[in-house]
Motif scaffolding. Structure first.
Motif, PDB file in Angstrom:
ATOM      1  N   VAL A 209     -35.676 -16.245 -23.733  1.00  0.00           N
ATOM      2  CA  VAL A 209     -35.944 -16.157 -25.335  1.00  0.00           C
ATOM      3  C   VAL A 209     -36.047 -14.626 -25.662  1.00  0.00           C
ATOM      4  O   VAL A 209     -37.016 -14.100 -25.042  1.00  0.00           O
ATOM      5  N   PHE A 210     -35.004 -14.377 -26.080  1.00  0.00           N
ATOM      6  CA  PHE A 210     -35.003 -12.708 -26.666  1.00  0.00           C
ATOM      7  C   PHE A 210     -35.778 -12.806 -28.034  1.00  0.00           C
ATOM      8  O   PHE A 210     -35.579 -13.479 -29.007  1.00  0.00           O
ATOM      9  N   TRP A 211     -36.604 -11.889 -27.972  1.00  0.00           N
ATOM     10  CA  TRP A 211     -37.445 -11.224 -29.338  1.00  0.00           C
ATOM     11  C   TRP A 211     -36.877 -10.085 -29.900  1.00  0.00           C
ATOM     12  O   TRP A 211     -36.734  -9.090 -28.881  1.00  0.00           O
ATOM     13  N   ILE A 212     -36.673  -9.977 -31.309  1.00  0.00           N
ATOM     14  CA  ILE A 212     -36.555  -8.791 -31.895  1.00  0.00           C
ATOM     15  C   ILE A 212     -37.879  -8.467 -32.444  1.00  0.00           C
ATOM     16  O   ILE A 212     -38.345  -9.120 -33.452  1.00  0.00           O
ATOM     17  N   ASN A 213     -38.357  -7.348 -31.808  1.00  0.00           N
ATOM     18  CA  ASN A 213     -39.759  -7.091 -32.136  1.00  0.00           C
ATOM     19  C   ASN A 213     -39.887  -6.132 -33.293  1.00  0.00           C
ATOM     20  O   ASN A 213     -40.718  -6.254 -34.041  1.00  0.00           O
ATOM     21  N   ARG A 214     -39.077  -5.415 -33.465  1.00  0.00           N
ATOM     22  CA  ARG A 214     -38.740  -4.285 -34.585  1.00  0.00           C
ATOM     23  C   ARG A 214     -37.465  -4.258 -35.105  1.00  0.00           C
ATOM     24  O   ARG A 214     -36.648  -4.262 -34.178  1.00  0.00           O
ATOM     25  N   ILE A 215     -37.416  -4.109 -36.334  1.00  0.00           N
ATOM     26  CA  ILE A 215     -36.071  -3.494 -36.871  1.00  0.00           C
ATOM     27  C   ILE A 215     -36.353  -3.089 -38.373  1.00  0.00           C
ATOM     28  O   ILE A 215     -37.116  -3.548 -39.198  1.00  0.00           O
ATOM     29  N   MET A 216     -36.061  -1.779 -38.398  1.00  0.00           N
ATOM     30  CA  MET A 216     -36.365  -1.047 -39.606  1.00  0.00           C
ATOM     31  C   MET A 216     -35.027  -0.155 -39.978  1.00  0.00           C
ATOM     32  O   MET A 216     -34.454   0.318 -39.098  1.00  0.00           O
ATOM     33  N   VAL A 217     -35.131   0.279 -41.187  1.00  0.00           N
ATOM     34  CA  VAL A 217     -34.119   1.459 -41.658  1.00  0.00           C
ATOM     35  C   VAL A 217     -35.019   2.348 -42.369  1.00  0.00           C
ATOM     36  O   VAL A 217     -35.956   1.985 -43.395  1.00  0.00           O
ATOM     37  N   ASP A 218     -34.618   3.596 -42.083  1.00  0.00           N
ATOM     38  CA  ASP A 218     -35.509   4.703 -42.819  1.00  0.00           C
ATOM     39  C   ASP A 218     -35.407   4.533 -44.386  1.00  0.00           C
ATOM     40  O   ASP A 218     -34.336   4.159 -45.026  1.00  0.00           O
ATOM     41  N   LYS A 219     -36.540   4.951 -45.303  1.00  0.00           N
ATOM     42  CA  LYS A 219     -36.422   4.655 -46.447  1.00  0.00           C
ATOM     43  C   LYS A 219     -35.378   5.187 -47.409  1.00  0.00           C
ATOM     44  O   LYS A 219     -35.087   4.716 -48.167  1.00  0.00           O
ATOM     45  N   ASP A 220     -35.042   6.321 -47.038  1.00  0.00           N
ATOM     46  CA  ASP A 220     -33.625   6.945 -47.537  1.00  0.00           C
ATOM     47  C   ASP A 220     -32.341   6.409 -47.125  1.00  0.00           C
ATOM     48  O   ASP A 220     -31.212   6.716 -47.958  1.00  0.00           O
ATOM     49  N   SER A 221     -32.263   5.505 -46.243  1.00  0.00           N
ATOM     50  CA  SER A 221     -30.939   4.680 -45.857  1.00  0.00           C
ATOM     51  C   SER A 221     -30.877   3.309 -46.260  1.00  0.00           C
ATOM     52  O   SER A 221     -30.154   2.489 -45.846  1.00  0.00           O
ATOM     53  N   GLN A 222     -32.039   2.729 -47.117  1.00  0.00           N
ATOM     54  CA  GLN A 222     -32.239   1.313 -47.299  1.00  0.00           C
ATOM     55  C   GLN A 222     -31.546   0.981 -48.266  1.00  0.00           C
ATOM     56  O   GLN A 222     -30.776   1.835 -49.261  1.00  0.00           O
ATOM     57  N   LYS A 223     -31.236  -0.410 -48.471  1.00  0.00           N
ATOM     58  CA  LYS A 223     -30.382  -0.984 -49.525  1.00  0.00           C
ATOM     59  C   LYS A 223     -28.847  -0.416 -49.573  1.00  0.00           C
ATOM     60  O   LYS A 223     -28.005  -0.470 -50.459  1.00  0.00           O
ATOM     61  N   HIS A 224     -28.331  -0.391 -48.235  1.00  0.00           N
ATOM     62  CA  HIS A 224     -26.858  -0.207 -48.044  1.00  0.00           C
ATOM     63  C   HIS A 224     -26.291  -1.328 -46.934  1.00  0.00           C
ATOM     64  O   HIS A 224     -25.149  -1.058 -46.613  1.00  0.00           O
ATOM     65  N   GLY A 225     -27.113  -2.181 -46.690  1.00  0.00           N
ATOM     66  CA  GLY A 225     -26.511  -3.169 -45.686  1.00  0.00           C
ATOM     67  C   GLY A 225     -26.766  -2.860 -44.166  1.00  0.00           C
ATOM     68  O   GLY A 225     -26.051  -3.532 -43.192  1.00  0.00           O
ATOM     69  N   TYR A 226     -27.222  -1.521 -43.858  1.00  0.00           N
ATOM     70  CA  TYR A 226     -27.288  -1.254 -42.421  1.00  0.00           C
ATOM     71  C   TYR A 226     -28.239  -2.059 -41.666  1.00  0.00           C
ATOM     72  O   TYR A 226     -27.716  -2.431 -40.603  1.00  0.00           O
ATOM     73  N   GLY A 227     -29.144  -2.413 -42.201  1.00  0.00           N
ATOM     74  CA  GLY A 227     -30.030  -3.594 -41.571  1.00  0.00           C
ATOM     75  C   GLY A 227     -29.554  -4.734 -41.055  1.00  0.00           C
ATOM     76  O   GLY A 227     -29.487  -5.228 -39.979  1.00  0.00           O
ATOM     77  N   ARG A 228     -28.751  -5.348 -42.004  1.00  0.00           N
ATOM     78  CA  ARG A 228     -28.118  -6.720 -41.946  1.00  0.00           C
ATOM     79  C   ARG A 228     -27.095  -6.610 -40.906  1.00  0.00           C
ATOM     80  O   ARG A 228     -26.680  -7.200 -39.921  1.00  0.00           O
ATOM     81  N   LYS A 229     -26.207  -5.385 -41.018  1.00  0.00           N
ATOM     82  CA  LYS A 229     -25.074  -5.215 -40.052  1.00  0.00           C
ATOM     83  C   LYS A 229     -25.736  -5.005 -38.673  1.00  0.00           C
ATOM     84  O   LYS A 229     -25.024  -5.474 -37.567  1.00  0.00           O
ATOM     85  N   ALA A 230     -26.833  -4.135 -38.446  1.00  0.00           N
ATOM     86  CA  ALA A 230     -27.405  -4.047 -37.236  1.00  0.00           C
ATOM     87  C   ALA A 230     -27.995  -5.127 -36.726  1.00  0.00           C
ATOM     88  O   ALA A 230     -27.657  -5.565 -35.257  1.00  0.00           O
ATOM     89  N   LEU A 231     -28.540  -6.113 -37.336  1.00  0.00           N
ATOM     90  CA  LEU A 231     -29.028  -7.492 -37.014  1.00  0.00           C
ATOM     91  C   LEU A 231     -27.843  -8.277 -36.430  1.00  0.00           C
ATOM     92  O   LEU A 231     -27.937  -8.901 -35.538  1.00  0.00           O
ATOM     93  N   GLY A 232     -26.607  -8.233 -37.201  1.00  0.00           N
ATOM     94  CA  GLY A 232     -25.655  -8.865 -36.774  1.00  0.00           C
ATOM     95  C   GLY A 232     -25.024  -8.457 -35.518  1.00  0.00           C
ATOM     96  O   GLY A 232     -24.510  -9.180 -34.623  1.00  0.00           O
ATOM     97  N   ILE A 233     -25.002  -7.103 -35.337  1.00  0.00           N
ATOM     98  CA  ILE A 233     -24.556  -6.651 -34.102  1.00  0.00           C
ATOM     99  C   ILE A 233     -25.179  -7.209 -32.944  1.00  0.00           C
ATOM    100  O   ILE A 233     -24.928  -7.328 -31.870  1.00  0.00           O
ATOM    101  N   ILE A 234     -26.660  -7.119 -32.989  1.00  0.00           N
ATOM    102  CA  ILE A 234     -27.626  -7.580 -32.013  1.00  0.00           C
ATOM    103  C   ILE A 234     -27.399  -8.870 -31.693  1.00  0.00           C
ATOM    104  O   ILE A 234     -27.235  -9.340 -30.440  1.00  0.00           O
ATOM    105  N   LEU A 235     -27.209  -9.656 -32.511  1.00  0.00           N
ATOM    106  CA  LEU A 235     -27.307 -11.207 -32.412  1.00  0.00           C
ATOM    107  C   LEU A 235     -25.729 -11.438 -31.889  1.00  0.00           C
ATOM    108  O   LEU A 235     -25.566 -12.309 -31.002  1.00  0.00           O
ATOM    109  N   ASP A 236     -24.487 -10.988 -32.162  1.00  0.00           N
ATOM    110  CA  ASP A 236     -23.269 -10.906 -31.387  1.00  0.00           C
ATOM    111  C   ASP A 236     -23.213 -10.459 -30.182  1.00  0.00           C
ATOM    112  O   ASP A 236     -22.869 -11.221 -29.169  1.00  0.00           O
ATOM    113  N   LYS A 237     -24.296  -9.546 -29.487  1.00  0.00           N
ATOM    114  CA  LYS A 237     -24.483  -9.059 -28.200  1.00  0.00           C
ATOM    115  C   LYS A 237     -25.143 -10.128 -27.784  1.00  0.00           C
ATOM    116  O   LYS A 237     -24.881 -10.658 -26.372  1.00  0.00           O
TER     117      LYS A 237
END
Length: 150
Positions: A74-102
């Motif tokens: 069972v893999f746990w994603i314990n943390r995922i965050m995007v810096d406040k100045d880089s939020q709302k660009h879809g980076y977190g969602r893209k990163a989560l997709g990359i992690i799940l694909d891996k």
């Protein structure tokens, strides 16, 4: 179109001796700070638990941070965050997709879980949009969600 090109340049890469201090400097908005520990605490935790700390990059610029690890299949994603100045660009969602694909390509990955405090409605929305389903609401006052590889 430019936003989509930038999202295509998102990568998730392990922290190393040259970039871990950048991860420590990333910040959340004030209203988000109660939802998770700071990145230095998460990096320290990774040294004592089976977690790998990673930077979320757009090109060569680190814009976020994540940790995940294998706990008996069972893999746990314990943390995922995007810096406040880089939020709302879809980076977190893209990163989560990359992690799940891996993770879904790993034969030792039976499922992926995450947890967050009840007050973090945005986290529940974020993870549910990527296919996570709520499985509990009572683990140490946190919501636990699960994603099953297909």
């Amino acid at each position: 179109m430019e936003e989509e090109n930038i999202k295509n340049k998102v990568t998730v890469r392990p922290l190393n001796r040259f970039n871990w201090e950048i991860a420590v400097q990333l910040r959340l908005h004030d209203y988000q700070e109660d939802y998770m520990p700071d990145n230095l605490t998460s990096i320290a935790q990774s040294k004592f638990e089976n977690l790998t700390p990673n930077g979320i990059f757009v090109g060569e610029k680190m814009v976020g941070f994540t940790t995940f690890g294998n706990f008996g299949g069972v893999f746990w994603i314990n943390r995922i965050m995007v810096d406040k100045d880089s939020q709302k660009h879809g980076y977190g969602r893209k990163a989560l997709g990359i992690i799940l694909d891996k993770l879904k390509t790993r034969p030792d990955c039976s499922e992926v879980r995450t947890s967050f405090v009840h007050q973090n409605a945005l986290a529940e929305y974020f993870f549910s949009q990527s296919g996570f389903k709520k499985i509990t609401e009572g683990l140490e006052g946190e919501i636990v969600m699960r994603w099953l590889p297909s």
